[in-house]
Design a protein around this motif. Structure first.
Motif, PDB file in Angstrom:
ATOM      1  N   ASP A 448       0.745  -1.259  -0.020  1.00  5.29           N
ATOM      2  CA  ASP A 448       0.085  -0.124   0.118  1.00  5.29           C
ATOM      3  C   ASP A 448       0.985   1.359  -0.221  1.00  5.29           C
ATOM      4  O   ASP A 448       0.566   2.336  -0.522  1.00  5.29           O
ATOM      5  CB  ASP A 448      -0.959   0.000   1.222  1.00  5.29           C
ATOM      6  CG  ASP A 448      -1.908   1.161   1.310  1.00  5.29           C
ATOM      7  OD1 ASP A 448      -2.396   1.259   0.142  1.00  5.29           O
ATOM      8  OD2 ASP A 448      -1.789   1.944   2.259  1.00  5.29           O
ATOM      9  N   ASP A 449       1.953   1.140   0.627  1.00 10.90           N
ATOM     10  CA  ASP A 449       2.820   2.447   0.776  1.00 10.90           C
ATOM     11  C   ASP A 449       3.446   2.726  -0.643  1.00 10.90           C
ATOM     12  O   ASP A 449       3.441   4.002  -0.982  1.00 10.90           O
ATOM     13  CB  ASP A 449       4.090   2.177   1.516  1.00 10.90           C
ATOM     14  CG  ASP A 449       3.788   2.404   3.094  1.00 10.90           C
ATOM     15  OD1 ASP A 449       2.501   2.843   3.329  1.00 10.90           O
ATOM     16  OD2 ASP A 449       4.625   2.306   4.034  1.00 10.90           O
ATOM     17  N   HIS A 450       3.595   1.622  -1.239  1.00  9.23           N
ATOM     18  CA  HIS A 450       4.131   1.970  -2.890  1.00  9.23           C
ATOM     19  C   HIS A 450       3.170   2.555  -3.606  1.00  9.23           C
ATOM     20  O   HIS A 450       3.195   3.685  -4.230  1.00  9.23           O
ATOM     21  CB  HIS A 450       4.387   0.596  -3.528  1.00  9.23           C
ATOM     22  CG  HIS A 450       4.812   0.805  -4.823  1.00  9.23           C
ATOM     23  ND1 HIS A 450       6.106   1.234  -5.514  1.00  9.23           N
ATOM     24  CD2 HIS A 450       4.034   0.477  -6.275  1.00  9.23           C
ATOM     25  CE1 HIS A 450       5.947   1.303  -6.621  1.00  9.23           C
ATOM     26  NE2 HIS A 450       4.779   0.970  -7.103  1.00  9.23           N
ATOM     27  N   ARG A 451       1.713   2.109  -3.474  1.00 11.57           N
ATOM     28  CA  ARG A 451       0.571   2.715  -4.213  1.00 11.57           C
ATOM     29  C   ARG A 451       0.525   4.014  -3.925  1.00 11.57           C
ATOM     30  O   ARG A 451       0.116   5.087  -4.652  1.00 11.57           O
ATOM     31  CB  ARG A 451      -0.736   2.010  -3.848  1.00 11.57           C
ATOM     32  CG  ARG A 451      -1.845   2.473  -4.571  1.00 11.57           C
ATOM     33  CD  ARG A 451      -3.123   1.831  -4.292  1.00 11.57           C
ATOM     34  NE  ARG A 451      -4.488   2.376  -4.453  1.00 11.57           N
ATOM     35  CZ  ARG A 451      -4.916   2.310  -5.715  1.00 11.57           C
ATOM     36  NH1 ARG A 451      -4.351   1.889  -6.402  1.00 11.57           N
ATOM     37  NH2 ARG A 451      -6.187   2.883  -5.920  1.00 11.57           N
ATOM     38  N   ARG A 452       0.602   4.598  -2.472  1.00 19.42           N
ATOM     39  CA  ARG A 452       0.146   5.874  -1.930  1.00 19.42           C
ATOM     40  C   ARG A 452       1.271   6.807  -2.257  1.00 19.42           C
ATOM     41  O   ARG A 452       1.182   7.977  -2.759  1.00 19.42           O
ATOM     42  CB  ARG A 452       0.167   5.881  -0.574  1.00 19.42           C
ATOM     43  CG  ARG A 452      -1.032   4.981  -0.061  1.00 19.42           C
ATOM     44  CD  ARG A 452      -1.135   5.018   1.637  1.00 19.42           C
ATOM     45  NE  ARG A 452      -1.575   6.138   2.110  1.00 19.42           N
ATOM     46  CZ  ARG A 452      -2.588   6.509   2.406  1.00 19.42           C
ATOM     47  NH1 ARG A 452      -3.614   6.166   2.167  1.00 19.42           N
ATOM     48  NH2 ARG A 452      -2.741   7.848   3.055  1.00 19.42           N
ATOM     49  N   HIS A 453       2.542   6.295  -2.507  1.00 22.00           N
ATOM     50  CA  HIS A 453       3.569   7.316  -2.861  1.00 22.00           C
ATOM     51  C   HIS A 453       3.538   7.590  -4.389  1.00 22.00           C
ATOM     52  O   HIS A 453       3.986   8.529  -4.810  1.00 22.00           O
ATOM     53  CB  HIS A 453       5.080   6.957  -2.432  1.00 22.00           C
ATOM     54  CG  HIS A 453       5.910   6.332  -3.624  1.00 22.00           C
ATOM     55  ND1 HIS A 453       5.900   5.068  -3.985  1.00 22.00           N
ATOM     56  CD2 HIS A 453       6.931   6.915  -4.381  1.00 22.00           C
ATOM     57  CE1 HIS A 453       6.706   4.963  -4.852  1.00 22.00           C
ATOM     58  NE2 HIS A 453       7.446   5.901  -5.212  1.00 22.00           N
ATOM     59  N   ILE A 454       3.084   6.496  -5.255  1.00 22.05           N
ATOM     60  CA  ILE A 454       3.080   6.794  -6.594  1.00 22.05           C
ATOM     61  C   ILE A 454       1.703   7.867  -6.971  1.00 22.05           C
ATOM     62  O   ILE A 454       1.965   8.873  -7.708  1.00 22.05           O
ATOM     63  CB  ILE A 454       2.783   5.549  -7.459  1.00 22.05           C
ATOM     64  CG1 ILE A 454       3.816   4.357  -7.421  1.00 22.05           C
ATOM     65  CG2 ILE A 454       2.284   5.759  -8.941  1.00 22.05           C
ATOM     66  CD1 ILE A 454       5.176   4.832  -8.151  1.00 22.05           C
ATOM     67  N   ILE A 455       0.448   7.538  -5.929  1.00 20.60           N
ATOM     68  CA  ILE A 455      -0.291   8.690  -6.265  1.00 20.60           C
ATOM     69  C   ILE A 455      -0.070  10.117  -5.871  1.00 20.60           C
ATOM     70  O   ILE A 455      -0.267  11.022  -6.610  1.00 20.60           O
ATOM     71  CB  ILE A 455      -1.563   8.048  -5.399  1.00 20.60           C
ATOM     72  CG1 ILE A 455      -2.287   6.964  -6.097  1.00 20.60           C
ATOM     73  CG2 ILE A 455      -2.690   9.364  -5.146  1.00 20.60           C
ATOM     74  CD1 ILE A 455      -3.434   6.257  -5.304  1.00 20.60           C
ATOM     75  N   ALA A 456       0.873  10.290  -4.778  1.00 23.01           N
ATOM     76  CA  ALA A 456       1.299  11.295  -4.318  1.00 23.01           C
ATOM     77  C   ALA A 456       2.226  12.099  -5.016  1.00 23.01           C
ATOM     78  O   ALA A 456       2.129  13.229  -5.338  1.00 23.01           O
ATOM     79  CB  ALA A 456       1.774  11.223  -2.779  1.00 23.01           C
ATOM     80  N   GLN A 457       3.285  11.251  -5.413  1.00 17.76           N
ATOM     81  CA  GLN A 457       4.470  11.774  -6.133  1.00 17.76           C
ATOM     82  C   GLN A 457       4.441  11.689  -7.530  1.00 17.76           C
ATOM     83  O   GLN A 457       5.142  12.640  -8.318  1.00 17.76           O
ATOM     84  CB  GLN A 457       5.616  11.199  -5.510  1.00 17.76           C
ATOM     85  CG  GLN A 457       5.869  11.593  -4.148  1.00 17.76           C
ATOM     86  CD  GLN A 457       7.240  10.798  -3.602  1.00 17.76           C
ATOM     87  OE1 GLN A 457       8.244  10.542  -4.309  1.00 17.76           O
ATOM     88  NE2 GLN A 457       7.037  10.176  -2.230  1.00 17.76           N
ATOM     89  N   GLY A 458       3.734  10.701  -8.284  1.00 16.97           N
ATOM     90  CA  GLY A 458       3.802  10.605  -9.599  1.00 16.97           C
ATOM     91  C   GLY A 458       3.735  11.584 -10.611  1.00 16.97           C
ATOM     92  O   GLY A 458       4.517  11.781 -11.545  1.00 16.97           O
TER      93      GLY A 458
END
Length: 550
Positions: A448-458
Motif C-alpha cells: 500500500d505504501d508503494h501505491r500511496r507514494h505513486i499517487i502522491a508523487q507520480g
C-alpha cells in the motif's frame, strides 16, 4: 523502525497524546477527526525512528531524536506531508539528500524552530492543494512568513547558523517557493537556494554525515538549475565536487550522476558562449569540433553510469492488454516500471542529459559543416554527417523511454487529484504485481505504501521530463529535433503534459496573449493544443528552476 513499548491505543492517538477509545478496526476519534488511524500492534506512526541503517551497509546517519513533538489536534498537514513525500518511496541508496534526512532532523526540533515552521508551511501548502482549500493556502502563507522571521533570527545566532536544521529550513522554504511559483505560472525566486549555498561553509562539523547529504542535495539542485537556466555553476559548487566534506555520505548512483551533470553544465555553458558571439564573427570550426568531442566523452560516461547501477534499478518493460490494464494510457502499448518514483526520476534525468548532449552535438555538426547556406560537405566530412542517423536513433530511443515511464507515474488517472484518490479502488497503477511468478523473484515487494507514494508523487515526477521535452523542442535548434520523433509522438507528449496539469490542478493559461507575447487559443484542434502545452511548459519550467530532476 519504532519502539513504543506497551499500549492498547492506536498509534495515531498515541502520537497525538490523547486518549484512544481503542475501537477496531479504526478508532472512532480518528474517524471523527478525519485522521488516518495508524491501527494497533505493529503498524506504527511515522515520526519516531530508530536507526536501522546497518542493514544497508552504508553507514548512514543515525537519528538523534529525543521524542517527536505531537502535532496539534487539528493539524494533519505535517504527518501527511512527511509520510507521503519524505518517507514513502525514499531510500538512502538512491538519496539526493533532502527528504531522506528531513524526518529525523525535524523530529529533534521544537515546535517554534525555523525548521518546524518551514516544514509546516510546505505541508500546509501541499495538503491545501490536495483539498483545494484557499483557506489552507492563506494559512500556509502566514506560517511561511513566521518561518522567515524565525530563520532570520537563527542565522544571526552563530551557533544556530551552522546547524543542519537551519540549512534544511532554508531548503524547505525554497521548496515552498517552488510550489507557489509553479501554481502561479511564474519564475521561482532563488533567494533561498542562494541562502542554502551561502550557509554550507558554516556547517557543524559534529554532524558531518547529515551535513554531507545536505551538501549533496544542494549541489544537485545547483546543477539542475544551471542546466535549466543555461548558466555556469556557481564557483563554490566546483569546490564541493570531490570535496572531503562529501565523503561522509556514501556515494550512490544519484550523486555519481550529479558529478557527470557538472560536466554537462560546463559543456552547455561553452556551447551557449559560442552561440552568443557577434553574428559577424564566424563560429570557430575548431571550437565546434572540440564541443562535439567533449559531448561524446561525457555521453560515454553516462553510458558507463547506466551499466553500473544496481540490477533492481533497471526498468522492466510490460505491455498493455497483457500486463497493463487497457484503461492505462501507454505509448506504443508499452510501460516501463521501476522500484519507486525516485529511481524512475533519476533515470529520466540521465535520459534528458543524453538528449541535451545529442542536441548540442547535432547543432554543432550542422554549424561546423554548413556555416553558410552555400557550403556543402566534402568527402572528408561525409562520414560525420552520415552519423546524424545514429544520433536520431539514439534520441528516439531516449524519448521513447521517457514516454514509457509516464503510465508508471500516472496509471489511469485523468481527473483532478483529491484525498479520496488514496483509497479509490478504481485507480489502477502499473506495477511488478502484474508479472508472472518467475519474474517476481528479482523484484521488490509491492504494498500500500508503494501505491500511496505513486499517487502522491507520480504527477510531479512526470511533469518535469515532459515539460523538459516540450521546452527542448521550442528552444534554439529544438524545432529541428522534432523531426527525430515518431509520427504523433509530439502530440502524445503534449496530451500527457496537459493531463499532468489537470491532475495537479495547475491553472491553465487563459485565451489571449501569453507572457511571451504569443497568442493562445482554447481551440480543440491539435495545433492549438500543442501550442498551449508548449507555452504552459515554458511557464512551469520557470517554477521548476530550483527543484530536483531533469
Amino acid at each position: 523502525m519504532v519502539n513504543r513499548g506497551r499500549s492498547g491505543g492506536c498509534v495515531t492517538c498515541k502520537q497525538r497524546r490523547v486518549k484512544c477509545d481503542e475501537a477496531k478496526p479504526i478508532c472512532r476519534l480518528c474517524q471523527r477527526l478525519g485522521l488516518r488511524c495508524g491501527g494497533y500492534g505493529t503498524k506504527y506512526a511515522n515520526l519516531k525512528f530508530k536507526g536501522q541503517n546497518y542493514k544497508f551497509n552504508t553507514g548512514i546517519i543515525q537519528s538523534r531524536i529525543s521524542c517527536p513533538r505531537p502535532p496539534a489536534e487539528c493539524d494533519t498537514a505535517v504527518p501527511f506531508f512527511l509520510d507521503h513525500y519524505a518517507k514513502m518511496g525514499r531510500d538512502l541508496r538512491s538519496a539526493r539528500g533532502f527528504f531522506e534526512v528531513l524526518i529525523p532532523v525535524y523530529c529533534s526540533q521544537s515546535n517554534n524552530s525555523a525548521l518546524s515552521l518551514a516544514v509546516s508551511a510546505v505541508a500546509s501548502e501541499t495538503l491545501s492543494l490536495w483539498r483545494h482549500s484557499p483557506d489552507g493556502l492563506r494559512w500556509s502563507q502566514d506560517i511561511y512568513t513566521e518561518a522567515i522571521t524565525c530563520l532570520r533570527n537563527a542565522i544571526k545566532d552563530r551557533s544556530e547558523r551552522g546547524k543542519e536544521a537551519t540549512a534544511l529550513a532554508v531548503l524547505s522554504l525554497q521548496l515552498y517557493e517552488n510550489i507557489a511559483a509553479i501554481y502561479g505560472l511564474r519564475s521561482a525566486t532563488r533567494i533561498h537556494h542562494d541562502g542554502a549555498v551561502s550557509l554550507l561553509p558554516f556547517g557543524d562539523s559534529d554532524n558531518q554525515m547529515t551535513g554531507a547529504y545536505i551538501r549533496k542535495f544542494t549541489l544537485h539542485a545547483e546543477i539542475s538549475s544551471a542546466i535549466r537556466q543555461k548558466r555556469p555553476l556557481q564557483d563554490i559548487a566546483y569546490s564541493w565536487i570531490g570535496s572531503k566534506d562529501l565523503i561522509f555520505a556514501p556515494d550512490n548512483p544519484s550523486s555519481a550522476l550529479d558529478i557527470i551533470g557538472a560536466s554537462v553544465v560546463a559543456l552547455q555553458t561553452s556551447y551557449m558562449q559560442l552561440l552568443m558571439r557577434d553574428t559577424s564573427e564566424a563560429l570557430s570550426r575548431s571550437a565546434l569540433k572540440e564541443l562535439v568531442s567533449k559531448a561524446r566523452r561525457i555521453d560515454e560516461q553516462l553510458l558507463v553510469w547506466a551499466r553500473s547501477v544496481p540490477d533492481y534499478w533497471q526498468p522492466v518493460k510490460i505491455f498493455s492488454g497483457i500486463d497493463v490494464d487497457p484503461s492505462i494510457q501507454t505509448y506504443r502499448s508499452i510501460c516501463e516500471v521501476y522500484p519507486s518514483c525516485q529511481i524512475a526520476a533519476i533515470w529520466n534525468l540521465w535520459r534528458v542529459q543524453r538528449i541535451l548532449l545529442i542536441k548540442i552535438t547535432i547543432s554543432s555538426l550542422d554549424k561546423f559543416f554548413y556555416p553558410t547556406q552555400s557550403e556543402h560537405p566534402n568527402d572528408q566530412t561525409f562520414s560525420e554527417i552520415n552519423s546524424a542517423a545514429k544520433y536520431k536513433q539514439m534520441s528516439q530511443d531516449l524519448v521513447d523511454s521517457i514516454c514509457y515511464s509516464i503510465p508508471f507515474y500516472l496509471g489511469n488517472r485523468t481527473k483532478c487529484s483529491t484525498i479520496a484518490d488514496f483509497t479509490d479502488p478504481a485507480i489502477l497503477l502499473p506495477s511488478y504485481d502484474s508479472l508472472g511468478e518467475g519474474d517476481k523473484t528479482r523484484l521488490i515487494e509491492r504494498n500500500d505504501d508503494h501505491r500511496r507514494h505513486i499517487i502522491a508523487q507520480g504527477p510531479w515526477h512526470a511533469m518535469s521530463p515532459l515539460s523538459r521535452l516540450l521546452t527542448l523542442f521550442v528552444e534554439e535548434y529544438g524545432r529541428h529535433m522534432l523531426s527525430f520523433l515518431r509520427p504523433g509522438q509530439h502530440e502524445w507528449i503534449c496530451e500527457q503534459f496537459l493531463r499532468v496539469i489537470t491532475l495537479l490542478n495547475i491553472p491553465p493559461l487563459e485565451s489571449g496573449t501569453a507572457e511571451d507575447g504569443c497568442r493562445i487559443s482554447n481551440s480543440s484542434n491539435n495545433e492549438s493544443v500543442n501550442t498551449q502545452a508548449e507555452h504552459i511548459a515554458k511557464r512551469v519550467r520557470k517554477g521548476l528552476n530550483f527543484m530536483s530532476g531533469p
